[in-house]
Write a protein that holds these residues in place. Sequence first.
Motif, PDB file in Angstrom:
ATOM      1  N   TYR A  14       0.887  -1.170   0.000  1.00  0.00           N
ATOM      2  CA  TYR A  14       0.000   0.000   0.000  1.00  0.00           C
ATOM      3  C   TYR A  14       0.919   1.212   0.000  1.00  0.00           C
ATOM      4  O   TYR A  14       1.581   1.507   0.992  1.00  0.00           O
ATOM      5  CB  TYR A  14      -0.879  -0.057   1.249  1.00  0.00           C
ATOM      6  CG  TYR A  14      -1.771   1.145   1.514  1.00  0.00           C
ATOM      7  CD1 TYR A  14      -3.149   1.063   1.327  1.00  0.00           C
ATOM      8  CD2 TYR A  14      -1.249   2.343   2.007  1.00  0.00           C
ATOM      9  CE1 TYR A  14      -3.977   2.143   1.617  1.00  0.00           C
ATOM     10  CE2 TYR A  14      -2.064   3.422   2.282  1.00  0.00           C
ATOM     11  CZ  TYR A  14      -3.426   3.316   2.083  1.00  0.00           C
ATOM     12  OH  TYR A  14      -4.246   4.386   2.373  1.00  0.00           O
TER      13      TYR A  14
ATOM     14  N   LEU B 170       2.912  -0.893   4.409  1.00  0.00           N
ATOM     15  CA  LEU B 170       2.519   0.500   4.217  1.00  0.00           C
ATOM     16  C   LEU B 170       3.782   1.300   3.942  1.00  0.00           C
ATOM     17  O   LEU B 170       4.665   1.397   4.808  1.00  0.00           O
ATOM     18  CB  LEU B 170       1.805   1.039   5.458  1.00  0.00           C
ATOM     19  CG  LEU B 170       0.624   0.221   5.996  1.00  0.00           C
ATOM     20  CD1 LEU B 170      -0.054   0.971   7.135  1.00  0.00           C
ATOM     21  CD2 LEU B 170      -0.372  -0.112   4.898  1.00  0.00           C
TER      22      LEU B 170
ATOM     23  N   SER C 297       1.842   7.344   4.487  1.00  0.00           N
ATOM     24  CA  SER C 297       1.327   6.181   5.207  1.00  0.00           C
ATOM     25  C   SER C 297       1.594   6.270   6.705  1.00  0.00           C
ATOM     26  O   SER C 297       1.081   5.456   7.482  1.00  0.00           O
ATOM     27  CB  SER C 297       1.940   4.892   4.654  1.00  0.00           C
ATOM     28  OG  SER C 297       3.329   4.839   4.912  1.00  0.00           O
TER      29      SER C 297
ATOM     30  N   VAL D  67      -4.279   5.780   8.412  1.00  0.00           N
ATOM     31  CA  VAL D  67      -4.001   4.788   7.372  1.00  0.00           C
ATOM     32  C   VAL D  67      -4.000   3.391   7.978  1.00  0.00           C
ATOM     33  O   VAL D  67      -4.746   2.499   7.544  1.00  0.00           O
ATOM     34  CB  VAL D  67      -2.658   5.077   6.670  1.00  0.00           C
ATOM     35  CG1 VAL D  67      -2.321   3.950   5.703  1.00  0.00           C
ATOM     36  CG2 VAL D  67      -2.715   6.407   5.931  1.00  0.00           C
ATOM     37  N   LYS D  68      -3.158   3.171   8.989  1.00  0.00           N
ATOM     38  CA  LYS D  68      -3.100   1.853   9.624  1.00  0.00           C
ATOM     39  C   LYS D  68      -4.432   1.490  10.256  1.00  0.00           C
ATOM     40  O   LYS D  68      -4.895   0.338  10.151  1.00  0.00           O
ATOM     41  CB  LYS D  68      -1.991   1.835  10.674  1.00  0.00           C
ATOM     42  CG  LYS D  68      -1.809   0.478  11.329  1.00  0.00           C
ATOM     43  CD  LYS D  68      -0.638   0.479  12.303  1.00  0.00           C
ATOM     44  CE  LYS D  68      -0.460  -0.903  12.934  1.00  0.00           C
ATOM     45  NZ  LYS D  68       0.704  -0.927  13.873  1.00  0.00           N
TER      46      LYS D  68
ATOM     47  N   ILE E 266       4.412  -0.975   8.848  1.00  0.00           N
ATOM     48  CA  ILE E 266       4.810   0.317   8.285  1.00  0.00           C
ATOM     49  C   ILE E 266       6.308   0.203   8.009  1.00  0.00           C
ATOM     50  O   ILE E 266       7.115   0.176   8.934  1.00  0.00           O
ATOM     51  CB  ILE E 266       4.504   1.477   9.242  1.00  0.00           C
ATOM     52  CG1 ILE E 266       3.005   1.526   9.551  1.00  0.00           C
ATOM     53  CG2 ILE E 266       4.962   2.805   8.633  1.00  0.00           C
ATOM     54  CD1 ILE E 266       2.611   2.597  10.551  1.00  0.00           C
TER      55      ILE E 266
END
Length: 545
Positions: free
Chosen positions: A177, A316, A321, A326-327, A341
């Motif tokens: 992502y 991510l 991100s 986002v998470k 991440i």
Amino acid sequence: MSEEFSIGIDLGTTYSCLAYIDDNNEPVVERNYEHEDTTPSVILFNDVGEKLVGSSAKDMFLMYSSDRFVLDIKRKMGTDYSVDIDGIRYTPPTLSGLILRKLLKDFEENHGLDEGSVKSAVITVPAYFGLEEREATVNAGKIAGLEEVTLLNEPTAAAICFGFGNNQDGPKKVLVYDLGGGTFDVTILQIDGKSFTAIATDGQRLMGGKDWDAALKSIIISKIAEMSGLSEGEIEADSDIMDALVLDSEDLKKRLSTSESTRGTMTIGGRKVTYTVTREEFEDATKHLIDSTADTVAEVLDSKNLTVGDIDAFLLVGGSSRMPQVKATIANRFPGANIKIYDPDQSIAKGAAVYCKSRDVLSDVKADIKQQMDAGQPGPVNETEMASRVDEVAMATDDAIVVHNVLSKSLGVKASDGNGNEYISNIVFRDVTLPIVENRTYYPYVDGQLSVDVEIFENGARNNEDGMRVEMADASLVGSFPMKLPEDVTKNTPINIRFTVNDDGMVFAYVECKDQHAEYNLKTKTSMTDEEIRKFRGLVEHGLI
């Protein structure tokens, strides 16, 4: 010597980054002249004819009129956008070339190389980039002084960095992502030891941290209006305020990634106005944006009938991100996802450097195999066969990896049903593993037809019955070429069109009709000639643009 270095460049919307393989065979980010790991993708044309790139430009954003700056040029790659500054017309490739030249020049100076010594690099691009954007990126690299430019999809580069030196875990599927400053991609890859193969990809051209900045800017304008007594329209009409908000919105966004609220100030009419923005306000205003990215993730999974349980890790990457939403959104939308991440700012450039090392190691191997294949068959080399033979060597070669991307968009030609109804007849489809060679047979409209105009279109169709034929309105012309036909053709004479798409996503067409054939390296609507590239390259080298 430049050949001692394997260089990867993440040419970003808001920040760019260069990495190389060091003496320990590890990917390392090169710090720029300002001792920063990443360089703002900002250009200032100042009032004494200088072109400043990076922090030296960004730091003076409030000291010059906004029309002296170029920002977010990556979003315009592959378009016919141009801007005239001081009587010189600049296009996205020439502007991106200035950013790349800054990165390369700093690297050369840091390593005691003569300026212009580096001639080869891997540059990353969003996975969804089509032919025009990719060609524009290659041209930007050449304008910056590179002679060999290899493209690599950004999510693939991040996956390479994630898998580099971590080959004992067995095969795994990874979903990347990638939410950057101005672009967004989702790609699923199969990682198996030294092999990285993309399975599916999708993305949004105009989606990235800049859109979160815009939403935050709107929040700030509303608060300032309420506190100052001015209307939002009056504030938006004040160029000084709006210019200040370009920087303030980015800074506040970063602060809200670590704090539940933050404050900012703005001077309006001699009065200092202090405002507070909470993370909750920010996330409410951007919920439609983050939800849209999650929708794309779901679509990519569905396109291959995959579930969260099939994915070993959700990576991510991309600076944006880091935002907590986002998470949180991915975790909520896809319960059970193993979310990581992963080195948001540097993983793409590092992965590109690893890939560049592999490319350099295998360059002689590819040349030998191509020479053998050229000698053994007429016509163009079959890219898929050559890739298979190179892969075999790569798996047994130190410092080599096997990387295959997927095609981000389907490609076809304009055809007619004989009743004057035109449509796009697709030949190669999105999400097919590259390189790919596909053939399709067509026929002249009339007996004795003298020539055909082969017009190539991109579209989003998938490889199913509906995707074989696409409405003209749902496709975009990316290039065309004419071909003369033999004099004695009839409506029943086959015209064979072969598309070859290499690992960079670049397209080559081979057309055959009876004993007549021709090979074309497709040029898009925004193509630059070799002479134009050399001209701008010389101007960049001499600091004239």
